[in-house]
Structure formats: C-alpha cells, structure tokens
Design a protein around this motif. Structure first.
Motif, PDB file in Angstrom:
ATOM      1  N   ASN A   1      -5.488  -0.507  -1.629  1.00  0.00           N
ATOM      2  CA  ASN A   1      -5.791  -0.336  -0.210  1.00  0.00           C
ATOM      3  C   ASN A   1      -4.930  -1.230   0.675  1.00  0.00           C
TER       4      ASN A   1
ATOM      5  N   HIS B   1      -2.548   0.433   3.452  1.00  0.00           N
ATOM      6  CA  HIS B   1      -2.641  -0.049   4.831  1.00  0.00           C
ATOM      7  C   HIS B   1      -1.253  -0.427   5.355  1.00  0.00           C
TER       8      HIS B   1
ATOM      9  N   TYR C   1      -8.076   2.280   6.061  1.00  0.00           N
ATOM     10  CA  TYR C   1      -7.510   1.474   4.976  1.00  0.00           C
ATOM     11  C   TYR C   1      -7.729  -0.015   5.190  1.00  0.00           C
TER      12      TYR C   1
END
Length: 180
Positions: A47, A51, A68
């Motif tokens: 994640n 992101h 995210y």
C-alpha cells in the motif's frame, strides 16, 4: 521514485524479496489465515508503494490517493511506523515497531531499519542516506547530514554528522567510525 507501472512492480518485488512465502502460495495462505506479522508487513509495503504510484503518476486521482494512504496508515498502526511516501528507495525492510522517517529525508535503495529508529530533521535540514544502509536497533539519524553507500550503524547509535565514505561501520553516541 516510482514513475510508471513497471517501476511500481519492480519496487514491490524488491521490497518483498526478503519474505520466504512471497512465491509460495501455501505459506502465503497460511500467513493470511493466521494473520502472521509478515502478512501485515507485506500489506503495508504494497500500500505504501501504490500510494507513491498514485501520487507520482496520477496526482488528480484524489479518491485513490486517500484510499491507499488510509490503507497504508491502517497497517502502519500495527507497528507504529511513520514512513511517508517517496522517502525510501526500492528494497526497504522494516523489521520491528517504532520507526519514524521525516517527510523530507531521502533514503536510498536496500535500506534495513531494525526498530526504534528515527530518521529526522533539525531546523537546519534533513538527512540524505545512500544505498545499502543498515540502521541498528534503537539508532537515530538526525540533522542536515549525508551518509554514503554500504554503511552499517550499530545499535543505540546517534548519527548527527555527515559520513560520506562508503563501506563503513558507525557506532556510539555520537557516532564514530569503527571500521572501514
């Protein structure tokens, strides 16, 4: 910095090399069922990188950025990690809780943080760290400093001045060169 889908895959693969069940589906399923600690580490790393990808490649996708970031922060709470986007290169390894990296700090590829670490800024600037950096348990890197490649910092050390040499070991508070 992640600039394409290809970079995203490369970063995630580099980050997850250390996990033995990365390619073994049975072990991965077992980790999922038992909520093994490595399961949360993998979720956090994936994640974090997604992101970064959304921030760099699709900055107008605000909803994706929020999703995210929230997922990354949810998994970070398990370990009390504060790792902002676009601060660390590929191959990031986080092993224990309580790791804080400042937003402005720059860390190269293949960084290993063992826990209770802080990479922070002072009023005069932030650290820039080279590739293959290993920060021992309880160590701190702070201030407007530069650290070379292939540097190992011993446990409970304080690095508050620049060491631009490559392939050294730092120990103590304040840190001094133990060996080259």
């Amino acid at each position: 910095m992640i600039q394409s889908k290809k970079d995203l895959k490369m970063y995630i693969n580099e980050d997850l090399k250390v996990f033995s069940f990365n390619k073994n589906r049975k072990l991965a399923f077992y980790a999922f069922l038992t909520k093994d600690i490595s399961y949360y580490r993998i979720k956090f790393i994936k994640n974090l990188r997604k992101h970064e990808y959304i921030l760099n490649v699709h900055p107008r996708r605000i909803l994706s950025r929020i999703i995210y970031k929230r997922k990354k922060d949810r998994y970070a709470r398990y370990f009390n990690w504060e790792v902002p986007a676009n601060t660390c290169g590929a191959g990031l390894q986080l092993w224990h809780p309580n790791i804080v990296i400042n937003d402005d700090a720059r860390v190269g590829r293949n960084c290993i943080l063992h826990g209770n670490n802080c990479i922070g800024r002072k009023s005069d600037g932030y650290p820039c760290i080279g590739d293959n950096f290993d920060l021992g348990f309880g160590s701190v890197v702070i201030g407007n400093i530069k650290i070379g490649n292939n540097v190992v910092v011993g446990a409970n050390s304080l690095v508050n001045k620049s060491f631009t040499e490559d392939g050294i070991t730092l120990v103590g508070s304040p840190a001094v060169i133990l060996k080259k």
